[in-house]
Design a protein around this motif. Structure first.
Motif, PDB file in Angstrom:
ATOM      1  N   VAL A 236      33.017  26.464  40.265  1.00 18.07           N
ATOM      2  CA  VAL A 236      33.773  27.427  41.056  1.00 18.07           C
ATOM      3  C   VAL A 236      32.804  28.450  41.628  1.00 18.07           C
ATOM      4  CG1 VAL A 236      35.565  29.195  41.084  1.00 18.07           C
ATOM      5  CG2 VAL A 236      35.865  27.148  39.674  1.00 18.07           C
ATOM      6  N   THR A 237      32.800  28.575  42.947  1.00 18.83           N
ATOM      7  CA  THR A 237      32.053  29.641  43.611  1.00 18.83           C
ATOM      8  C   THR A 237      33.061  30.599  44.225  1.00 18.83           C
ATOM      9  OG1 THR A 237      30.145  28.232  44.108  1.00 18.83           O
ATOM     10  CG2 THR A 237      30.434  30.216  45.445  1.00 18.83           C
ATOM     11  N   LEU A 238      33.005  31.840  43.807  1.00 21.35           N
ATOM     12  CA  LEU A 238      33.938  32.859  44.305  1.00 21.35           C
ATOM     13  C   LEU A 238      33.270  33.610  45.447  1.00 21.35           C
ATOM     14  CD1 LEU A 238      35.237  34.253  40.887  1.00 21.35           C
ATOM     15  CD2 LEU A 238      36.354  32.567  42.369  1.00 21.35           C
ATOM     16  N   ASN A 239      33.955  33.734  46.556  1.00 22.60           N
ATOM     17  CA  ASN A 239      33.419  34.401  47.743  1.00 22.60           C
ATOM     18  C   ASN A 239      34.107  35.742  47.974  1.00 22.60           C
ATOM     19  OD1 ASN A 239      31.702  32.175  48.422  1.00 22.60           O
ATOM     20  ND2 ASN A 239      33.513  31.106  49.231  1.00 22.60           N
ATOM     21  N   ASN A 240      33.290  36.689  48.478  1.00 21.58           N
ATOM     22  CA  ASN A 240      33.810  38.011  48.838  1.00 21.58           C
ATOM     23  C   ASN A 240      34.616  38.614  47.674  1.00 21.58           C
ATOM     24  OD1 ASN A 240      34.223  40.252  50.453  1.00 21.58           O
ATOM     25  ND2 ASN A 240      36.034  39.374  51.457  1.00 21.58           N
ATOM     26  N   VAL A 241      33.921  38.844  46.574  1.00 19.24           N
ATOM     27  CA  VAL A 241      34.559  39.290  45.327  1.00 19.24           C
ATOM     28  C   VAL A 241      34.634  40.810  45.289  1.00 19.24           C
ATOM     29  CG1 VAL A 241      34.406  39.282  42.820  1.00 19.24           C
ATOM     30  CG2 VAL A 241      33.719  37.244  44.122  1.00 19.24           C
ATOM     31  N   GLU A 242      35.802  41.301  44.908  1.00 22.52           N
ATOM     32  CA  GLU A 242      35.986  42.737  44.645  1.00 22.52           C
ATOM     33  C   GLU A 242      36.509  42.892  43.226  1.00 22.52           C
ATOM     34  OE1 GLU A 242      37.784  45.828  47.495  1.00 22.52           O
ATOM     35  OE2 GLU A 242      39.367  45.571  45.983  1.00 22.52           O
TER      36      GLU A 242
END
Length: 570
Positions: A279-285
């Motif tokens: 799992v690659t999470l993009n644009n994480v806040e």
């Protein structure tokens, strides 16, 4: 704003703990102007203690058997007053405090049907506290005849003193000092003590200085004993713990609360990223709530750990916001904050008569805090029937909330659970964790028209003597706040006061919090993460493991704490 009641300009005394030598269980406390006087009820020692040096002198070396089990010591003019079992005695102190040779001839003063805990002397009355009767009894000092009685302010064993034309009551179970009107017994205000098991109170006045309120504490503490003869040399056992410490407080009569001893605490909260395969999470806040600014809690400084953040405000609460372009599989990392926080004990002194019954809950509070927004099972028969039974016909919000609390305490016992069940399941089971207590209390209160919300997260380990050492809590902890129109949000512990089977229950944390309660993110989620491609069902527990650490840096004298102080960050 009033000045702090008990504050000494002498830095050697204002925070110093007095630790008498060779004592086991002190009870009752008084002064002769130069020294602190106390009784070791286990050894029968009448003691003179120098608060500056801890020098301890036994004043009755040849009469210790006569002073076994004595409680409630007080010195008025040249006379000692004290209790033993159900009797109240007095004896002359002249000679004893001079050369330590004159014998103490005890004279009987009064008899009560139950054991006596405290004795205090006023200008025209002798006050005697008796836990089992539930009253403070008032006697004529000349004849010993009863004049009056009024209810004890708390549920525990209470010691007494008279100072500044007020009657001061120290309750062991409530961990509270009450300031009473000596004529009527009405509570003027109260304050939480920084340690558990207070057993005596007195006002000591150093030369040319402000009086210091000293409280004595007596209890047992666990420790690890090293037994070299045992196969397993490290053994858990208990030892006596008794010491004397200044109680400092600041009373705010306008807002009905009192602050007492506080501590400067460094609190660190860090999330350690876990490996998330494929799992690659993009644009994480990633958002983590910061300590709240309240009457009892002020942030002095805050800084990031592991990764920079910006501070945003969410519903009046400050939140640390961490941003990542990506979080990749098997990526490690830390993100969190370290805050230096002033944390004080707080106790509200409100009565049902202080509440304006004509005021109603604002529509926005009704919409947010009277609904089932967290699996509270408010539509189930179990919870609806419990809500009706718990409040009965009570309409005053303070009395109603206390009735609901006591109802829940009657029906739940504390126990750690592997998961938090809904309030109907917890109530039917009869055992709940702090989170399940909160759930039941929220559901019953909201169904009765009382706005409530969850607050808390952690408690600092209660070891203020361990300065500058890392302290890690064993569990997280939550409690709640309930809203009173015209007053605001008031705190209430979840399960901590549920200590007596079927009551009466202490009210120390009903409208009160101790210095070690840490308030984080009132009315908002504590931690939350979002990403453009976050898989459904991926929880915070799948992403990271948290690390919580406290360090107690210093003790603080309470001062007015505003809610708009600035936050230093970098």
């Amino acid at each position: 704003m009033s000045k702090p009641e008990c504050m000494s300009p002498d830095a050697s005394l204002q925070h110093s703990t007095v630790r008498p030598i060779g004592v086991y269980a002190l009870t009752g406390l008084t002064t002769d102007g130069d020294r602190i006087l106390a009784v070791d009820t286990v050894r029968g020692y009448l003691l003179s203690i120098d608060p500056l040096t801890n020098n301890t002198i036994i004043l009755n070396p040849h009469q210790v058997s006569d002073w076994l089990d004595v409680t409630g010591l007080t010195l008025h003019q040249d006379t000692f007053w004290f209790a033993k079992d159900q009797e109240v005695f007095c004896c002359d102190s002249q000679g004893l405090l001079g050369d330590h040779r004159a014998p103490l001839e005890q004279r009987h003063f009064a008899h009560l049907p139950y054991p006596v805990a405290g004795v205090a002397v006023g200008p025209s009355a002798i006050y005697v506290s008796c836990q089992k009767s539930g009253y403070i009894h008032v006697f004529d000092p000349a004849t010993g005849k009863p004049l009056d009685k009024f209810p004890q302010p708390g549920v525990g064993s209470e010691t007494l003193t008279v100072a500044d034309e007020r009657l001061w009551v120290c309750d062991r179970d409530e961990q509270t000092v009450y300031c009473l009107d000596p004529a009527t017994g009405a509570i003027q205000y109260s304050a939480l003590t920084p340690f558990s098991s207070p057993t005596g109170i007195a006002f000591y006045t150093p030369k040319n200085q402000v009086p210091i309120c000293y409280v004595v504490y007596t209890d047992e503490e666990p420790y690890i004993r090293d037994d070299p003869n045992a196969e397993s040399p490290y053994q858990l056992t208990f030892r006596d713990r008794t010491f004397i410490h200044p109680l400092c407080l600041h009373h705010n009569p306008t807002e009905h609360y009192t602050l007492s001893n506080g501590y400067l605490v460094e609190l660190s909260y860090v999330e350690e990223l876990l490996s998330i395969e494929d799992v690659t999470l993009n644009n994480v806040e990633w958002r983590i709530a910061l300590p709240s600014e309240t009457q009892r809690q002020r942030i002095r400084h805050i800084e990031p750990i592991g990764h920079p953040f910006t501070i945003e405000e969410q519903n009046g609460q400050k939140v640390a916001v961490f941003k990542f372009d990506q979080i990749k599989p098997d990526q490690g990392g830390l993100l969190g904050w370290k805050a230096t926080v002033e944390m004080y004990s707080l106790k509200y002194s409100l009565t049902p008569d202080d509440i304006d019954s004509n005021l109603t809950l604002a529509p926005e509070l009704q919409a947010q805090y009277l609904v089932d927004d967290d699996d509270l099972a408010m539509d189930t028969f179990t919870i609806q029937a419990a809500a009706k039974e718990a409040a009965g016909t009570e309409t005053n919000v303070l009395r109603k909330m206390l009735k609901i609390r006591n109802y829940v305490y009657d029906r739940l016992s504390y126990g750690i659970r592997p998961k938090i069940d809904t309030p109907d399941v917890a109530l039917e089971r009869g055992i709940g964790s702090c989170g399940e207590y909160v759930g039941v209390l929220l559901a019953l209160a909201r169904l009765n028209g009382i706005a409530c919300r969850t607050i808390g997260r952690y408690k600092c380990p209660q070891h203020p003597e361990y300065r500058h050492l890392p302290l890690e809590p064993d569990f997280n902890h939550v409690w709640l706040e309930f809203y009173v129109p015209g007053i605001g949000w008031l705190p209430m512990e979840s399960n901590v006061d549920d200590v007596i089977d079927r009551g009466p229950y202490p009210e120390r944390f009903f409208m009160g919090l101790s210095w070690y309660h840490t308030e984080l993110g009132k009315g908002i989620p504590f931690a939350k993460m979002k990403a453009d491609n976050k898989p459904e069902g991926l929880s915070m527990g799948d992403l990271a493991i948290n690390h919580i650490r406290f360090r107690i840096l210093d003790e603080l004298i309470p001062q007015p704490v505003g809610t708009d102080s600035g936050v230093e960050s970098r």
